[in-house]
Motif scaffolding. Structure first.
Motif, mmCIF file in Angstrom:
data_model
loop_
_atom_site.group_PDB
_atom_site.id
_atom_site.type_symbol
_atom_site.label_atom_id
_atom_site.label_comp_id
_atom_site.label_asym_id
_atom_site.label_seq_id
_atom_site.Cartn_x
_atom_site.Cartn_y
_atom_site.Cartn_z
ATOM 1 N N LEU A 106 -21.854 28.028 -26.846
ATOM 2 C CA LEU A 106 -21.087 27.459 -25.742
ATOM 3 C C LEU A 106 -22.043 26.968 -24.656
ATOM 4 C CD1 LEU A 106 -18.203 30.084 -25.517
ATOM 5 C CD2 LEU A 106 -18.183 27.841 -26.646
ATOM 6 N N ALA A 107 -21.590 25.979 -23.898
ATOM 7 C CA ALA A 107 -22.458 25.273 -22.952
ATOM 8 C C ALA A 107 -22.867 26.145 -21.768
ATOM 9 C CB ALA A 107 -21.756 24.016 -22.438
ATOM 10 N N LYS A 108 -24.074 25.867 -21.271
ATOM 11 C CA LYS A 108 -24.588 26.475 -20.045
ATOM 12 C C LYS A 108 -25.205 25.359 -19.208
ATOM 13 C CE LYS A 108 -27.483 29.433 -21.825
ATOM 14 N NZ LYS A 108 -28.454 30.552 -21.882
ATOM 15 N N SER A 109 -24.747 25.230 -17.945
ATOM 16 C CA SER A 109 -25.258 24.144 -17.113
ATOM 17 C C SER A 109 -25.165 24.508 -15.637
ATOM 18 C CB SER A 109 -24.469 22.859 -17.370
ATOM 19 O OG SER A 109 -24.888 21.821 -16.511
ATOM 20 N N ASN A 110 -26.303 24.586 -14.980
ATOM 21 C CA ASN A 110 -26.359 24.820 -13.531
ATOM 22 C C ASN A 110 -25.497 25.996 -13.078
ATOM 23 O OD1 ASN A 110 -28.153 22.642 -12.655
ATOM 24 N ND2 ASN A 110 -26.501 21.270 -13.296
ATOM 25 N N GLY A 111 -25.593 27.103 -13.786
ATOM 26 C CA GLY A 111 -24.857 28.306 -13.395
ATOM 27 C C GLY A 111 -23.473 28.414 -13.992
ATOM 28 N N CYS A 112 -22.987 27.349 -14.630
ATOM 29 C CA CYS A 112 -21.679 27.383 -15.303
ATOM 30 C C CYS A 112 -21.909 27.720 -16.770
ATOM 31 C CB CYS A 112 -20.970 26.032 -15.161
ATOM 32 S SG CYS A 112 -19.392 25.946 -16.060
ATOM 33 N N ASN A 113 -21.686 28.987 -17.127
ATOM 34 C CA ASN A 113 -21.898 29.468 -18.492
ATOM 35 C C ASN A 113 -20.540 29.719 -19.140
ATOM 36 O OD1 ASN A 113 -24.662 29.445 -17.854
ATOM 37 N ND2 ASN A 113 -24.614 31.592 -17.210
ATOM 38 N N ILE A 114 -20.163 28.851 -20.085
ATOM 39 C CA ILE A 114 -18.837 28.926 -20.688
ATOM 40 C C ILE A 114 -18.673 30.217 -21.488
ATOM 41 C CG2 ILE A 114 -17.185 27.796 -22.204
ATOM 42 C CD1 ILE A 114 -17.747 26.207 -19.715
ATOM 43 N N GLU A 115 -17.537 30.886 -21.272
ATOM 44 C CA GLU A 115 -17.178 32.094 -22.011
ATOM 45 C C GLU A 115 -15.779 31.931 -22.581
ATOM 46 O OE1 GLU A 115 -19.622 35.325 -19.231
ATOM 47 O OE2 GLU A 115 -17.434 35.257 -19.213
ATOM 48 N N ILE A 116 -15.419 32.814 -23.499
ATOM 49 C CA ILE A 116 -14.091 32.769 -24.116
ATOM 50 C C ILE A 116 -13.216 33.875 -23.545
ATOM 51 C CG2 ILE A 116 -12.792 32.923 -26.269
ATOM 52 C CD1 ILE A 116 -15.199 31.879 -27.713
ATOM 53 N N ASP A 117 -12.041 33.482 -23.040
ATOM 54 C CA ASP A 117 -11.054 34.433 -22.519
ATOM 55 C C ASP A 117 -11.656 35.413 -21.520
ATOM 56 O OD1 ASP A 117 -8.871 33.402 -23.971
ATOM 57 O OD2 ASP A 117 -9.457 34.516 -25.757
ATOM 58 N N ALA A 118 -12.480 34.900 -20.635
ATOM 59 C CA ALA A 118 -13.103 35.748 -19.615
ATOM 60 C C ALA A 118 -12.089 36.113 -18.539
ATOM 61 C CB ALA A 118 -14.294 35.020 -18.992
ATOM 62 N N GLU A 119 -12.162 37.335 -18.077
ATOM 63 C CA GLU A 119 -11.249 37.786 -17.021
ATOM 64 C C GLU A 119 -11.485 37.034 -15.718
ATOM 65 O OE1 GLU A 119 -11.667 41.972 -16.653
ATOM 66 O OE2 GLU A 119 -10.765 42.422 -18.604
ATOM 67 N N GLN A 132 -2.951 30.838 -24.378
ATOM 68 C CA GLN A 132 -3.866 30.102 -25.245
ATOM 69 C C GLN A 132 -5.293 30.585 -25.010
ATOM 70 O OE1 GLN A 132 -2.525 27.509 -27.489
ATOM 71 N NE2 GLN A 132 -0.842 28.854 -26.839
ATOM 72 N N THR A 133 -6.141 30.377 -26.001
ATOM 73 C CA THR A 133 -7.557 30.712 -25.841
ATOM 74 C C THR A 133 -8.151 29.869 -24.719
ATOM 75 O OG1 THR A 133 -7.779 31.295 -28.173
ATOM 76 C CG2 THR A 133 -9.807 30.749 -26.981
ATOM 77 N N THR A 134 -8.896 30.520 -23.837
ATOM 78 C CA THR A 134 -9.462 29.840 -22.667
ATOM 79 C C THR A 134 -10.981 29.802 -22.772
ATOM 80 O OG1 THR A 134 -7.677 30.797 -21.344
ATOM 81 C CG2 THR A 134 -9.497 29.784 -20.153
ATOM 82 N N TYR A 135 -11.530 28.638 -22.475
ATOM 83 C CA TYR A 135 -12.987 28.465 -22.356
ATOM 84 C C TYR A 135 -13.252 28.185 -20.877
ATOM 85 C CZ TYR A 135 -12.663 27.865 -27.406
ATOM 86 O OH TYR A 135 -12.402 28.054 -28.739
ATOM 87 N N SER A 136 -14.045 29.031 -20.252
ATOM 88 C CA SER A 136 -14.144 28.907 -18.796
ATOM 89 C C SER A 136 -15.486 29.357 -18.254
ATOM 90 C CB SER A 136 -13.037 29.739 -18.129
ATOM 91 O OG SER A 136 -13.261 31.128 -18.340
ATOM 92 N N CYS A 137 -15.719 28.959 -17.015
ATOM 93 C CA CYS A 137 -16.822 29.495 -16.220
ATOM 94 C C CYS A 137 -16.399 29.459 -14.765
ATOM 95 C CB CYS A 137 -18.110 28.680 -16.406
ATOM 96 S SG CYS A 137 -18.145 27.139 -15.461
ATOM 97 N N VAL A 138 -16.922 30.391 -13.995
ATOM 98 C CA VAL A 138 -16.786 30.385 -12.532
ATOM 99 C C VAL A 138 -18.186 30.563 -11.983
ATOM 100 C CG1 VAL A 138 -15.840 31.530 -10.515
ATOM 101 C CG2 VAL A 138 -14.427 31.281 -12.559
ATOM 102 N N ASN A 139 -18.655 29.569 -11.247
ATOM 103 C CA ASN A 139 -20.026 29.577 -10.760
ATOM 104 C C ASN A 139 -20.170 30.498 -9.551
ATOM 105 O OD1 ASN A 139 -22.738 28.799 -10.743
ATOM 106 N ND2 ASN A 139 -22.220 26.644 -11.026
ATOM 107 N N ALA A 140 -21.357 31.038 -9.384
ATOM 108 C CA ALA A 140 -21.653 31.869 -8.217
ATOM 109 C C ALA A 140 -21.741 30.985 -6.975
ATOM 110 C CB ALA A 140 -22.964 32.618 -8.430
ATOM 111 N N VAL A 141 -21.342 31.539 -5.841
ATOM 112 C CA VAL A 141 -21.326 30.769 -4.597
ATOM 113 C C VAL A 141 -22.696 30.207 -4.279
ATOM 114 C CG1 VAL A 141 -20.880 30.877 -2.116
ATOM 115 C CG2 VAL A 141 -19.425 32.140 -3.695
ATOM 116 N N GLU A 142 -23.737 30.964 -4.551
ATOM 117 C CA GLU A 142 -25.083 30.508 -4.196
ATOM 118 C C GLU A 142 -25.524 29.299 -5.028
ATOM 119 O OE1 GLU A 142 -25.478 34.321 -6.711
ATOM 120 O OE2 GLU A 142 -24.264 33.573 -5.043
ATOM 121 N N ASN A 143 -24.818 29.035 -6.153
ATOM 122 C CA ASN A 143 -25.169 27.879 -6.975
ATOM 123 C C ASN A 143 -24.434 26.612 -6.571
ATOM 124 O OD1 ASN A 143 -26.880 29.431 -8.562
ATOM 125 N ND2 ASN A 143 -25.287 29.926 -10.051
ATOM 126 N N ILE A 144 -23.357 26.766 -5.779
ATOM 127 C CA ILE A 144 -22.521 25.619 -5.417
ATOM 128 C C ILE A 144 -23.091 24.946 -4.182
ATOM 129 C CG2 ILE A 144 -20.180 24.885 -4.847
ATOM 130 C CD1 ILE A 144 -19.173 27.447 -6.165
#
Length: 370
Positions: A106-119, A132-144
């Protein structure tokens, strides 16, 4: 999605097959399984259907993550031409790729690391009421960065795709809840392969700085919103993905393109199919400096374009790619016409000069020479 199994406990001869010697002995001291405590009389509608995958790939043991996608036919990895996956010990891996998870690819880009069904996912997708199955990332504030607060919502399809080569426009409802005290402009990108009409319901009073729409079938896709939007833009298709790139999408390219233009993505929420999303956007107070190495390549036009519906190339606001393309075509056509007209005039002048020269020659010596 459910099996009902009947096991008949026959009386088996104590000796069993004479040629069989068991290689495993079951530990008789532990007979109860905690995950099987559900009452057998429980109705099917009451059974908890959640699995370990709902805990997110961050909670899956490393060894299990590396058995995420089995190779096909011995050595083929679906989507490997995009992810670079290779078959190792029967499973697809993306070793030595800094932009892909080593085991899941799964993709990783500038702090956005895609995970499956992450809480931690900012979005929850459903289809006909089912998760449905979710592919997601939530970036850290310091990266935005402090320029834009970027959120991507992506489907492969909505609810309108019903068969091979049938590309009906589907509908996906998106409920967006915005909270927090941050003031960084919000940018929303809605991406899909199949045509989708995205119908947005956004927290009252929230102004969305920019809405972007991307689809392979862009002319059949649309965005409808109840909120004020400063700018709307259509993006040409670049193979953007919904998280999993095993079917030909390219989530990594999508993340990198958005990061290059707006800065690191704050959240990504993707699913193969969804007719409804619930998205939570937290407007964090982001440091004014943002990442020191980022210079935005896009500046949002401050002119307000309050939209209700944008479909295809209708009602494209000033400054959008469609209008820019149209302007370039007009300018190019005008310039070409000018060049052609100049050539015609020049050619005509040459003809006139030649003709005049011949007439003058005759008037100077009207008597033919013998």
């Amino acid at each position: 999605d459910r099996w009902k199994i009947k096991i008949d406990r026959e009386v088996i001869p104590t000796e069993g097959p004479t040629d069989f010697i068991p290689t495993s002995e079951v530990d008789a001291t532990t007979d109860s399984i905690s995950t099987s405590e559900a009452d057998a009389t429980t109705e099917s509608s009451e059974v908890d259907t959640t699995t370990d995958s709902n805990k997110g790939t961050d909670s899956i043991p490393k060894d299990d993550q590396c058995q995420f996608q089995a190779c096909i036919g011995g050595d083929y990895c679906s989507g490997g031409y995009t992810t670079g996956a290779t078959c190792i010990d029967g499973y697809c891996r993306c070793q030595n790729n800094p932009n892909r998870n080593d085991c899941t690819c799964l993709a990783k880009s500038n702090g956005c690391n895609i995970e499956i069904d992450a809480e931690s996912s900012a979005g929850v997708p459903t289809f006909e009421g089912h998760p449905q199955t979710t592919y997601s990332c939530v970036n850290a504030v310091e990266n935005i960065n402090s320029h834009y607060n970027v959120h991507i919502i992506a489907n492969y399809e909505g609810d309108g795709h019903h068969g091979f080569r049938i590309h009906n426009t589907g509908t996906t409802y998106v409920d967006i809840s915005v909270s927090g005290n941050g003031t960084v402009p919000i940018v929303l990108l809605f991406a899909s392969y199949e045509p989708v009409n995205w119908i947005l319901s956004i927290t009252s009073g929230v102004v969305i700085d920019r809405v972007l729409l991307s689809s392979y079938y862009l002319d059949k896709s649309a965005v409808t919103t109840n909120s004020e939007v400063t700018n709307f833009e259509e993006l040409s298709w670049s193979g953007s993905g919904y998280g999993s790139d095993t079917g030909g999408g390219n989530t990594l390219q999508l993340l990198q393109d958005m990061s290059e233009r707006f800065g690191p993505v704050a959240s990504f929420s993707g699913s193969y199919r969804a007719d409804r999303w619930k998205i939570k956007i937290e407007r964090e107070v982001i440091p004014t400096e943002g990442p020191t190495d980022f210079i935005p390549t896009s500046e949002v036009d401050a002119t307000t374009d309050s939209i209700s519906t944008h479909k295809g190339t209708e009602s494209i606001p000033k400054g959008s790619p469609s209008e820019t393309t149209f302007a370039v075509v007009v300018v190019s056509t005008t310039a070409m016409a000018g060049v052609v007209l100049t050539l015609v005039i020049a050619f005509g002048a040459v003809i006139v000069c030649v003709f005049s020269s011949k007439r003058k020659g005759r008037s100077r010596d009207p008597t033919p020479k013998l």
